[in-house]
Design a protein around this motif. Structure first.
Motif, PDB file in Angstrom:
ATOM      1  N   GLY A  63       5.013 -23.417  32.044  1.00 31.61           N
ATOM      2  CA  GLY A  63       6.064 -22.418  31.947  1.00 31.61           C
ATOM      3  C   GLY A  63       5.768 -21.164  32.749  1.00 31.61           C
ATOM      4  N   SER A  64       6.637 -20.169  32.572  1.00 32.19           N
ATOM      5  CA  SER A  64       6.526 -18.920  33.322  1.00 32.19           C
ATOM      6  C   SER A  64       6.648 -17.722  32.393  1.00 32.19           C
ATOM      7  CB  SER A  64       7.639 -18.837  34.378  1.00 32.19           C
ATOM      8  OG  SER A  64       7.531 -19.874  35.327  1.00 32.19           O
ATOM      9  N   LEU A  65       6.029 -16.643  32.807  1.00 35.27           N
ATOM     10  CA  LEU A  65       6.161 -15.356  32.140  1.00 35.27           C
ATOM     11  C   LEU A  65       6.132 -14.264  33.201  1.00 35.27           C
ATOM     12  CD1 LEU A  65       3.795 -15.363  28.990  1.00 35.27           C
ATOM     13  CD2 LEU A  65       6.294 -15.188  28.989  1.00 35.27           C
ATOM     14  N   ARG A  66       6.747 -13.158  32.870  1.00 36.04           N
ATOM     15  CA  ARG A  66       6.711 -12.003  33.764  1.00 36.04           C
ATOM     16  C   ARG A  66       6.200 -10.804  32.978  1.00 36.04           C
ATOM     17  NH1 ARG A  66       8.878 -10.692  38.674  1.00 36.04           N
ATOM     18  NH2 ARG A  66       9.320  -8.480  39.082  1.00 36.04           N
ATOM     19  N   LEU A  67       5.127 -10.220  33.467  1.00 38.80           N
ATOM     20  CA  LEU A  67       4.580  -9.015  32.865  1.00 38.80           C
ATOM     21  C   LEU A  67       5.022  -7.796  33.663  1.00 38.80           C
ATOM     22  CD1 LEU A  67       0.878 -10.130  32.207  1.00 38.80           C
ATOM     23  CD2 LEU A  67       2.895 -10.463  30.776  1.00 38.80           C
ATOM     24  N   SER A  68       5.255  -6.714  32.948  1.00 40.98           N
ATOM     25  CA  SER A  68       5.626  -5.466  33.602  1.00 40.98           C
ATOM     26  C   SER A  68       4.759  -4.338  33.065  1.00 40.98           C
ATOM     27  CB  SER A  68       7.097  -5.153  33.359  1.00 40.98           C
ATOM     28  OG  SER A  68       7.923  -6.136  33.949  1.00 40.98           O
ATOM     29  N   CYS A  69       4.572  -3.345  33.908  1.00 42.55           N
ATOM     30  CA  CYS A  69       3.772  -2.178  33.530  1.00 42.55           C
ATOM     31  C   CYS A  69       4.419  -0.946  34.130  1.00 42.55           C
ATOM     32  CB  CYS A  69       2.353  -2.342  34.030  1.00 42.55           C
ATOM     33  SG  CYS A  69       1.290  -0.893  33.839  1.00 42.55           S
ATOM     34  N   ALA A  70       4.617   0.063  33.297  1.00 40.01           N
ATOM     35  CA  ALA A  70       5.220   1.307  33.754  1.00 40.01           C
ATOM     36  C   ALA A  70       4.241   2.453  33.573  1.00 40.01           C
ATOM     37  CB  ALA A  70       6.504   1.583  32.986  1.00 40.01           C
ATOM     38  N   ALA A  71       4.102   3.238  34.605  1.00 37.54           N
ATOM     39  CA  ALA A  71       3.227   4.416  34.553  1.00 37.54           C
ATOM     40  C   ALA A  71       4.069   5.654  34.317  1.00 37.54           C
ATOM     41  CB  ALA A  71       2.459   4.557  35.860  1.00 37.54           C
ATOM     42  N   SER A  72       3.546   6.547  33.491  1.00 38.05           N
ATOM     43  CA  SER A  72       4.242   7.805  33.219  1.00 38.05           C
ATOM     44  C   SER A  72       3.234   8.939  33.175  1.00 38.05           C
ATOM     45  CB  SER A  72       5.006   7.715  31.907  1.00 38.05           C
ATOM     46  OG  SER A  72       4.127   7.512  30.825  1.00 38.05           O
ATOM     47  N   GLY A  73       3.738  10.134  33.371  1.00 37.42           N
ATOM     48  CA  GLY A  73       2.882  11.321  33.361  1.00 37.42           C
ATOM     49  C   GLY A  73       3.513  12.406  34.202  1.00 37.42           C
ATOM     50  N   ARG A  74       2.757  13.437  34.468  1.00 42.01           N
ATOM     51  CA  ARG A  74       3.244  14.560  35.254  1.00 42.01           C
ATOM     52  C   ARG A  74       2.567  14.599  36.607  1.00 42.01           C
ATOM     53  NH1 ARG A  74       3.097  20.047  32.017  1.00 42.01           N
ATOM     54  NH2 ARG A  74       4.108  20.691  33.957  1.00 42.01           N
ATOM     55  N   SER A  75       3.382  14.658  37.654  1.00 37.69           N
ATOM     56  CA  SER A  75       2.894  14.894  39.019  1.00 37.69           C
ATOM     57  C   SER A  75       1.704  14.020  39.378  1.00 37.69           C
ATOM     58  CB  SER A  75       2.513  16.364  39.186  1.00 37.69           C
ATOM     59  OG  SER A  75       3.614  17.194  38.926  1.00 37.69           O
ATOM     60  N   PHE A  76       1.910  12.726  39.428  1.00 42.65           N
ATOM     61  CA  PHE A  76       0.818  11.837  39.763  1.00 42.65           C
ATOM     62  C   PHE A  76       1.185  10.943  40.936  1.00 42.65           C
ATOM     63  CE2 PHE A  76       2.547   7.872  38.117  1.00 42.65           C
ATOM     64  CZ  PHE A  76       3.495   8.307  37.208  1.00 42.65           C
ATOM     65  N   SER A  77       0.153  10.427  41.548  1.00 47.13           N
ATOM     66  CA  SER A  77       0.319   9.477  42.644  1.00 47.13           C
ATOM     67  C   SER A  77      -0.725   8.379  42.469  1.00 47.13           C
ATOM     68  CB  SER A  77       0.134  10.171  43.994  1.00 47.13           C
ATOM     69  OG  SER A  77       0.202   9.239  45.054  1.00 47.13           O
ATOM     70  N   ILE A  78      -0.271   7.165  42.547  1.00 45.74           N
ATOM     71  CA  ILE A  78      -1.158   6.033  42.301  1.00 45.74           C
ATOM     72  C   ILE A  78      -1.444   5.293  43.592  1.00 45.74           C
ATOM     73  CG2 ILE A  78      -1.406   3.830  41.102  1.00 45.74           C
ATOM     74  CD1 ILE A  78       0.310   4.977  38.861  1.00 45.74           C
ATOM     75  N   ASN A  79      -2.696   4.954  43.793  1.00 44.39           N
ATOM     76  CA  ASN A  79      -3.077   4.180  44.969  1.00 44.39           C
ATOM     77  C   ASN A  79      -2.931   2.686  44.652  1.00 44.39           C
ATOM     78  OD1 ASN A  79      -4.104   3.174  47.300  1.00 44.39           O
ATOM     79  ND2 ASN A  79      -6.169   3.957  47.008  1.00 44.39           N
ATOM     80  N   VAL A  80      -3.904   2.125  44.012  1.00 46.04           N
ATOM     81  CA  VAL A  80      -3.875   0.700  43.699  1.00 46.04           C
ATOM     82  C   VAL A  80      -3.445   0.478  42.255  1.00 46.04           C
ATOM     83  CG1 VAL A  80      -5.244  -1.419  43.568  1.00 46.04           C
ATOM     84  CG2 VAL A  80      -5.691   0.248  45.380  1.00 46.04           C
ATOM     85  N   MET A  81      -2.621  -0.529  42.065  1.00 44.29           N
ATOM     86  CA  MET A  81      -2.258  -0.982  40.711  1.00 44.29           C
ATOM     87  C   MET A  81      -2.602  -2.464  40.599  1.00 44.29           C
ATOM     88  SD  MET A  81       1.372   0.900  39.917  1.00 44.29           S
ATOM     89  CE  MET A  81       1.150   0.855  38.123  1.00 44.29           C
TER      90      MET A  81
END
Length: 117
Positions: A16-34
């Motif tokens: 079977g299949s599944l889809r995972l999701s992830c949401a980032a939150s916060g103030r004034s941030f920048s993400i390089n690698v996820m």
């Protein structure tokens, strides 16, 4: 401070299949690698897939051709599409982010994926 919240885990039959999701939150941030990491019962946490802000990806050999990681930089989200699941993929999946400028690592709380045979 950046926070990560995962969703989408659950119980699925092998193949079977599944889809995972992830949401980032916060103030004034920048993400390089996820990315996504998995911790199977009794084992150490291991890399599943990562994606840079530019879209460059890297996968564990065990999931190549089955999993696809994607990212929406504007929404600060990362997803993991998991197809042709196998029982050995069972574990807690953790979202991870390296936050600029120092690459500080942030982890989500994890979401359980169980693949039954």
């Amino acid at each position: 401070q950046v926070q990560l919240v995962e969703s989408g885990g659950g119980l699925v039959q092998a193949g079977g299949s599944l889809r995972l999701s992830c949401a980032a939150s916060g103030r004034s941030f920048s993400i390089n690698v996820m990315g996504w990491y998995r911790q199977a019962p009794g084992k150490q946490r291991e890399l599943v897939a990562v994606i840079s802000s530019g879209g460059r990806t890297n996968y564990a050999d065990s999931v190549k051709g089955r999993f696809t990681i994607s990212r929406d930089n504007g929404k600060n989200t990362v997803s993991l599409q998991m197809n042709s699941l196998k029982p050995e993929y069972t574990g807690v999946y953790y979202c991870n982010a390296a936050v600029r400028p120092r690459g500080t690592e942030v982890w989500g709380q994890g979401t359980l994926v169980t693949v039954s045979s």
